[in-house]
Design an enzyme around this catalytic site. Structure first.
Site, PDB file in Angstrom:
ATOM      1  N   ASP A  20      39.820  34.181  40.698  1.00 52.03           N
ATOM      2  CA  ASP A  20      38.354  34.239  40.076  1.00 52.03           C
ATOM      3  C   ASP A  20      38.390  33.064  39.322  1.00 52.03           C
ATOM      4  OD1 ASP A  20      36.468  36.771  38.911  1.00 52.03           O
ATOM      5  OD2 ASP A  20      36.677  35.281  37.649  1.00 52.03           O
ATOM      6  N   HIS A  60      39.829  40.608  32.235  1.00 53.87           N
ATOM      7  CA  HIS A  60      39.600  40.390  31.045  1.00 53.87           C
ATOM      8  C   HIS A  60      40.069  41.189  29.843  1.00 53.87           C
ATOM      9  CE1 HIS A  60      37.822  36.575  32.344  1.00 53.87           C
ATOM     10  NE2 HIS A  60      36.788  37.151  32.746  1.00 53.87           N
ATOM     11  N   ASP A 100      33.335  33.769  42.772  1.00 57.08           N
ATOM     12  CA  ASP A 100      32.531  32.886  41.673  1.00 57.08           C
ATOM     13  C   ASP A 100      32.888  31.547  41.442  1.00 57.08           C
ATOM     14  OD1 ASP A 100      34.866  34.030  40.778  1.00 57.08           O
ATOM     15  OD2 ASP A 100      33.744  34.855  38.823  1.00 57.08           O
TER      16      ASP A 100
END
Length: 303
Positions: A153, A116, A230
């Site tokens: 992810d 990010h 995740d």
């Protein structure tokens, strides 16, 4: 093959913070039990290396502790010298894992995947974008010309996509939850949005053609794989419903592609927020085991 650890450089977080920093020490201990001979302490990325993918003013402000409070709120972690050290080590680990991949076929960072962070600042628990820095370092050194990023992810890799926007030397693939963070996105070379509650079958059915599209349109000198834990059904921040077996099948698809094409593969762990935390550790450990099983002559017992 080398496996780089950063757990000796802990993140000092307040009690009750939602980022599960303890997973790194737990994972390192579990990997040490099966592959101690492969484990190496992560080197720190230098400011000059970081500047290949990030603005110099942002890097300096982060190192000096002059970073704007608004940026630290967006990162979601309190500033400390230890945070900067840890972030530089995590980035250095990915650079080193990539060099290991070029020499030995594979390399692993037991942290990383901070996708990010964009050129101007960090975000979403990510200070520096380790994969973007590693790609730029290898390109500058003349070790590679082209790189692919397979980001699995559960959150879209917006920072990586933004850093490489318009750069045809890097193919960015992101498979992620359509309704999850981040809510301001930069387009990857190939984005695949997944509905909430997506399970194993639908996920794997979406991944296979995405990998095929990458292979049909791009020939990388190295692949970076963000093996996020995740998408797991027990993840607090995931919103998908993959089982542990489904995540192992996901890893197997990526590894099979790279093995078939003889693409060097650098693996980073990316996100994981399951409760209990031992589930996240098991998922990451399964990924490490799968990579070790591909490595001829490994001293580890991958089963």
């Amino acid at each position: 093959m080398q496996i780089y650890r950063t757990d000796q450089f802990p993140l000092p977080l307040p009690a009750g913070h939602r980022f599960p920093a303890e997973k790194y020490a737990l994972l390192a201990s579990a990997v040490e039990a099966i592959a101690a001979a492969h484990m190496v302490t992560a080197p720190a990325a230098t400011p000059a290396e970081l500047a290949l993918a990030h603005d110099a003013d942002y890097i300096q402000a982060m190192f000096d502790g002059r970073i704007a409070p608004a940026i630290m709120r967006e990162i979601g972690l309190p500033w400390s010298a230890a945070l900067v050290e840890r972030s530089a080590r995590s980035t250095g680990a990915t650079i080193a894992a990539a060099r290991s991949a070029l020499l030995h076929g594979h390399g692993i960072n037991l942290a990383g995947g901070t996708h990010h962070a964009n050129r101007q600042q960090g975000s979403g628990f990510c200070v520096f974008n380790d994969v973007a820095v590693a790609i730029r370092v290898l390109q500058q050194e003349g070790r590679i010309r082209r790189a692919a990023v397979i980001d699995l992810d559960v959150h879209q890799g917006n920072g990586t996509a933004a850093i490489f926007a318009g750069d045809t030397s890097v193919f960015t693939l992101s498979l992620h939850g359509a309704r999850n963070f981040p809510f301001r996105r930069s387009p990857s070379t190939l984005d695949v949005d997944l509905a909430d509650d997506c399970g194993d079958a639908a996920y794997l059915a979406a991944l296979a053609p995405a990998l095929a599209q990458l292979a049909a349109n791009f020939v990388p000198d190295i692949v970076f794989y963000l093996a996020g834990a995740d998408p797991y059904q027990g993840d607090r921040l995931g919103r998908l419903q993959l089982s542990m077996a489904g995540l192992q099948a996901r890893d197997a698809q990526v590894l099979a592609l790279c093995e078939a094409r003889q693409w060097p593969l650098a693996v980073v762990m990316a996100g994981g927020y399951a409760e209990p935390i031992s589930d996240t550790v098991t998922i990451h450990l399964n990924t490490v085991r799968a990579v070790l099983a591909c490595q001829p002559g490994s001293s580890a017992n991958p089963r």
